[in-house]
Design a protein around this motif. Structure first.
Motif, PDB file in Angstrom:
ATOM      1  N   ILE A 199       0.671  -1.151   0.127  1.00 33.73           N
ATOM      2  CA  ILE A 199      -0.083  -0.067  -0.047  1.00 33.73           C
ATOM      3  C   ILE A 199       0.912   1.143  -0.048  1.00 33.73           C
ATOM      4  O   ILE A 199       0.388   2.451  -0.507  1.00 33.73           O
ATOM      5  N   TYR A 207      -0.218   2.173   6.002  1.00 30.01           N
ATOM      6  CA  TYR A 207      -0.871   1.238   6.284  1.00 30.01           C
ATOM      7  C   TYR A 207      -2.427   0.997   5.702  1.00 30.01           C
ATOM      8  O   TYR A 207      -2.587   2.307   5.468  1.00 30.01           O
ATOM      9  N   ASP A 208      -2.711  -0.146   5.639  1.00 32.66           N
ATOM     10  CA  ASP A 208      -4.161  -0.250   5.292  1.00 32.66           C
ATOM     11  C   ASP A 208      -5.290  -0.065   6.181  1.00 32.66           C
ATOM     12  O   ASP A 208      -5.414  -0.997   6.943  1.00 32.66           O
ATOM     13  N   TRP A 213      -8.794  -0.843   1.982  1.00 29.95           N
ATOM     14  CA  TRP A 213      -8.160  -1.374   0.670  1.00 29.95           C
ATOM     15  C   TRP A 213      -8.401  -2.750   0.244  1.00 29.95           C
ATOM     16  O   TRP A 213      -8.679  -3.262  -0.911  1.00 29.95           O
ATOM     17  N   GLN A 264      -5.511  -3.665  -5.551  1.00 28.40           N
ATOM     18  CA  GLN A 264      -6.481  -3.963  -4.512  1.00 28.40           C
ATOM     19  C   GLN A 264      -6.662  -5.380  -4.386  1.00 28.40           C
ATOM     20  O   GLN A 264      -6.695  -6.147  -3.118  1.00 28.40           O
ATOM     21  N   GLN A 267      -3.518  -6.636  -2.473  1.00 29.55           N
ATOM     22  CA  GLN A 267      -3.557  -6.379  -1.128  1.00 29.55           C
ATOM     23  C   GLN A 267      -4.341  -7.355  -0.372  1.00 29.55           C
ATOM     24  O   GLN A 267      -3.986  -7.829   0.415  1.00 29.55           O
ATOM     25  N   ASN A 300      -6.496  -4.865  12.610  1.00 31.41           N
ATOM     26  CA  ASN A 300      -6.913  -5.105  11.103  1.00 31.41           C
ATOM     27  C   ASN A 300      -8.027  -6.164  11.292  1.00 31.41           C
ATOM     28  O   ASN A 300      -8.072  -7.241  11.569  1.00 31.41           O
TER      29      ASN A 300
END
Length: 374
Positions: A199, A207-208, A213, A264, A267, A300
């Motif tokens: 990312i 960071y996501d 994402w 994406q 990811q 997360n």
């Protein structure tokens, strides 16, 4: 025993900041009192990332980085002390892990390198520092990592419940805490490291956040299977790894056979890689009743949901629910390891690292008794 107030300092493989924790520690107690996260300047972060990915540099450049990072660690500690109204006389010691820039536990000459000059921290804070925690264990034939399972066992082991503690930092590591059995632990592979690297390169974000994402993409199964074929995942414990192996170059090599993928979707696939490699190791090691997650990855939601889905019948929680902040766990562990060193107590676990014996670990950088006169 060297009871007192300790400060733990940790900048992990994720390089998302310097975590500083204040705790009162004695033989029976680890009571966290305060914490603080200090930013790492972008130029310094990029320089560290370059070393970890094998970029050549001169001894002068390495020495300068060591100096700058030591000063930054000191600045982080001083900020926490100022916020808490503490003097150097209030702190027994600082446990500083340092920043790992290379970790190579295999081969004819196993070695590991953490930078961040501890002398800079002592000179600027007036407090004794304990650092260089990994190399004694390696001298005794161990991996030098992970070291946190001993701390996980001290705080979170249960007399009857089979537990595992999962730290998802840049690298993910697992501690196996089963009643009446030796503690085991090892690095499962990438945690946040590849997720963050992708990312950053694609979107310029560190960071996501909330996995937004990754959640917009889909797992690319052939790519996932190719990544899972990496030999590291099949290695038996004890084993440890780091950014020198699972870095952006590793990811580029994996992606070479799959041009034109939606960013994406990559990811999403990297998030699934972390979840699958962790879940496989949990199950291969007999499972558990409770998996307690800490580190940045515990924040997360997609990763936590996938762990729950891949581990039916196992209660997946965070260490926060046991009263220990998942954000502060590793820094707290190195405060505790500093206490162990100054008390003359072993800090490693041979059942985890593969060392020939338990040992006092860490080097002591004593405070200058004339500090208050300088």
């Amino acid at each position: 025993m060297k009871s007192g107030r300790y400060i733990g300092v940790m900048s992990g493989t994720s390089l998302d900041g310097i975590d500083v924790v204040l705790a009162v520690i004695d033989e029976h107690l680890v009571a966290q009192q305060a914490s603080y996260s200090h930013p790492i300047p972008l130029a310094l972060k990029n320089a560290i990332l370059a070393i970890c990915q094998g970029q050549q540099l001169t001894l002068s450049q390495l020495g300068q980085l060591d100096h700058r990072l030591g000063k930054l660690f000191a600045e982080a500690v001083q900020t926490l002390m100022t916020r808490q109204g503490l003097s150097y006389t209030d702190i027994t010691a600082i446990g500083c892990h340092g920043q790992t820039v290379w970790h190579e536990p295999q081969g004819e000459a196993p070695h590991t390198l953490q930078i961040g000059d501890n002398n800079q921290i002592v000179a600027r804070t007036g407090v004794t520092v304990v650092g260089d925690f990994r190399r004694r264990d390696m001298a005794l034939g161990g991996q030098g990592a992970p070291l946190v399972p001993a701390f996980h066992h001290a705080l979170l082991a249960h007399p009857t419940e089979h537990r595992m503690v999962l730290n998802i930092g840049g690298i993910a590591n697992l501690s196996l805490l089963s009643p009446d059995q030796p503690v085991r632990g090892f690095d499962t592979g990438p945690g946040n490291m590849l997720i963050d690297a992708w990312i950053w390169r694609q979107c310029g974000k560190a960071y996501d956040k909330d996995a937004e994402w990754a959640s917009s993409g889909q797992t690319i199964v052939p790519l996932l299977q190719q990544m899972l074929s990496d030999p590291y995942f099949a290695l038996p414990a004890p084993k440890s790894t780091g950014r020198e192996y699972f870095n952006y170059g590793w990811l580029e090599r994996q992606l070479a056979a799959y041009p034109g993928l939606a960013a994406q979707d990559v990811q999403a696939t990297l998030t699934e890689l972390t979840a699958v490699t962790i879940a496989e190791q949990v199950l291969l090691n007999g499972g558990c009743e409770r998996l307690m997650v800490c580190g940045g990855g515990s924040r997360n939601p997609l990763l936590m949901a996938r762990l729950g889905g891949l581990l039916p019948g196992i209660e997946v929680t965070t260490t926060d629910e046991a009263g220990i902040s998942g954000d502060d766990m590793e820094a707290l562990a190195f405060a505790w390891l500093a206490y162990r060193t100054l008390s003359g107590l072993p800090g490693n676990l041979p059942s985890v690292t593969g060392a020939s014996t338990a040992s006092v670990i860490g080097a002591i950088f004593p405070a200058n008794p004339l500090h208050n006169q300088s």
